[in-house]
Design a protein around this motif. Structure first.
Motif, PDB file in Angstrom:
ATOM      1  N   LEU A   1       4.777 -17.445  62.765  1.00 14.78           N
ATOM      2  CA  LEU A   1       5.144 -18.755  63.348  1.00 14.78           C
ATOM      3  C   LEU A   1       6.461 -19.065  63.076  1.00 14.78           C
ATOM      4  CD1 LEU A   1       2.033 -20.790  61.738  1.00 14.78           C
ATOM      5  CD2 LEU A   1       2.312 -19.901  63.806  1.00 14.78           C
ATOM      6  N   THR A   2       7.450 -18.232  62.803  1.00  8.03           N
ATOM      7  CA  THR A   2       8.938 -18.528  62.683  1.00  8.03           C
ATOM      8  C   THR A   2       9.733 -17.392  62.811  1.00  8.03           C
ATOM      9  OG1 THR A   2      10.694 -20.056  61.713  1.00  8.03           O
ATOM     10  CG2 THR A   2       9.157 -18.574  60.132  1.00  8.03           C
TER      11      THR A   2
ATOM     12  N   CYS B   1       4.787 -17.186  56.267  1.00 13.37           N
ATOM     13  CA  CYS B   1       5.335 -16.182  57.266  1.00 13.37           C
ATOM     14  C   CYS B   1       6.434 -15.406  56.416  1.00 13.37           C
ATOM     15  CB  CYS B   1       5.471 -16.408  58.518  1.00 13.37           C
ATOM     16  SG  CYS B   1       4.212 -17.032  59.463  1.00 13.37           S
TER      17      CYS B   1
ATOM     18  N   ARG C   1       4.736 -21.721  58.018  1.00 11.61           N
ATOM     19  CA  ARG C   1       5.936 -21.021  58.467  1.00 11.61           C
ATOM     20  C   ARG C   1       6.637 -20.273  57.025  1.00 11.61           C
ATOM     21  NH1 ARG C   1       7.829 -25.943  61.463  1.00 11.61           N
ATOM     22  NH2 ARG C   1       6.946 -25.539  63.504  1.00 11.61           N
TER      23      ARG C   1
ATOM     24  N   ARG D   1       2.115 -27.024  59.042  1.00 14.10           N
ATOM     25  CA  ARG D   1       2.796 -25.814  59.932  1.00 14.10           C
ATOM     26  C   ARG D   1       3.945 -25.563  59.072  1.00 14.10           C
ATOM     27  NH1 ARG D   1       2.529 -23.956  65.006  1.00 14.10           N
ATOM     28  NH2 ARG D   1       0.517 -24.225  64.785  1.00 14.10           N
TER      29      ARG D   1
ATOM     30  N   SER E   1       0.532 -18.992  67.828  1.00 20.02           N
ATOM     31  CA  SER E   1      -0.745 -19.676  67.214  1.00 20.02           C
ATOM     32  C   SER E   1      -1.798 -19.622  67.916  1.00 20.02           C
ATOM     33  CB  SER E   1      -0.186 -21.275  66.400  1.00 20.02           C
ATOM     34  OG  SER E   1       0.252 -21.848  67.663  1.00 20.02           O
TER      35      SER E   1
ATOM     36  N   TYR F   1       7.880 -19.343  68.924  1.00 16.90           N
ATOM     37  CA  TYR F   1       7.071 -18.706  67.756  1.00 16.90           C
ATOM     38  C   TYR F   1       5.567 -19.485  67.839  1.00 16.90           C
ATOM     39  CZ  TYR F   1      10.575 -15.616  65.985  1.00 16.90           C
ATOM     40  OH  TYR F   1      11.321 -14.826  66.118  1.00 16.90           O
ATOM     41  N   ASP F   2       5.377 -20.741  68.338  1.00 17.42           N
ATOM     42  CA  ASP F   2       4.389 -21.520  68.608  1.00 17.42           C
ATOM     43  C   ASP F   2       3.447 -21.169  69.510  1.00 17.42           C
ATOM     44  OD1 ASP F   2       5.187 -23.603  66.630  1.00 17.42           O
ATOM     45  OD2 ASP F   2       5.848 -24.794  68.150  1.00 17.42           O
TER      46      ASP F   2
END
Length: 231
Positions: free
Chosen positions: A109-110, A91, A88, A84, A180, A176-177
């Motif tokens: 994701l971030t 991204c 990130r 993960r 997903s 941001y999770d």
């Protein structure tokens, strides 16, 4: 690079590991400044603040190498970061990557670094994440987006995905999770990849209301990518 600019891009939490960053503690949690694209210059838009742990793991890797590390099947940490955390980092690096052809449509994701570049799909997701929290704001955005796409079927699925996103945000430890979720991503990518070219200016205008800057087709020439950042 000036102290004022470094202060502008500074942040309290590492966008890769999500740990609170320290200063001058001689620890992996210490803040550090690094280029987003290692082949670019130490120039505005190509710098970010992250913890020493993430910076060491990133090293001289390019965007494709980071994407590969984020997708490996091994469990646990890989070269110092979890899958993960590598995702990130991918991204963060996507907008600065000097690539030919289509970029992969990744979930956002971030939080993206201040003053950095981002693909339109990330800007699109950031806008949805920011507007999905409140029903009134969510409905206002969806009314605009529904007018931009000719397919009522895709738009209906997209609307359901945004409602699901709103629920996910409430349950997520890190907002941001929520992006997903595979079901959310399928509907978003289906809508985004089939939106007519004539509707893109309207999409950009809506995204600009949530902080998006100007649209540029390629990395800045000042980064001197072909010379590995050397002027």
């Amino acid at each position: 690079m000036t102290p004022a600019y470094l202060k502008k891009i500074d942040c309290a939490m590492c966008p890769i590991t999500l740990i609170a960053m320290t200063h001058a503690a001689l620890a992996e949690s210490d803040w550090s400044v690094d280029r987003i694209n290692n082949d670019g210059a130490y120039a505005p838009g190509n710098l970010m603040v992250m913890c020493v742990k993430a910076n060491r793991a990133k090293g001289a890797k390019d965007f494709r190498a980071v994407v590969e590390l984020a997708s490996v099947s091994a469990q646990g940490a890989v070269l110092g970061l979890s899958k993960r955390e590598w995702a990130r980092l991918a991204c963060v690096m996507a907008g600065a990557a000097n690539m030919t052809g289509a970029r992969p449509l990744l979930p956002l994701l971030t939080r993206l670094p201040e003053d950095s570049r981002a693909p339109l799909y990330f800007v699109f997701q950031q806008m949805l994440l920011s507007s999905a929290r409140l029903a009134r704001e969510r409905n206002r955005v969806m009314k605009v987006l529904c007018r931009l796409h000719p397919s009522s079927e895709r738009t209906a699925l997209f609307r359901c995905a945004v409602e699901r996103l709103a629920v996910n945000i409430r349950d997520a430890a890190y907002p941001y999770d929520a992006l997903s979720d595979e079901g959310v991503q399928r509907a978003m990518t289906s809508w985004f990849t089939t939106v007519p070219a004539a509707s893109v200016p309207g999409l950009l205008q809506l995204c600009s209301e949530y902080g998006a800057g100007r649209c540029e087709p390629a990395p800045p020439a000042a980064w001197t990518l072909e010379a590995s950042g050397r002027f």
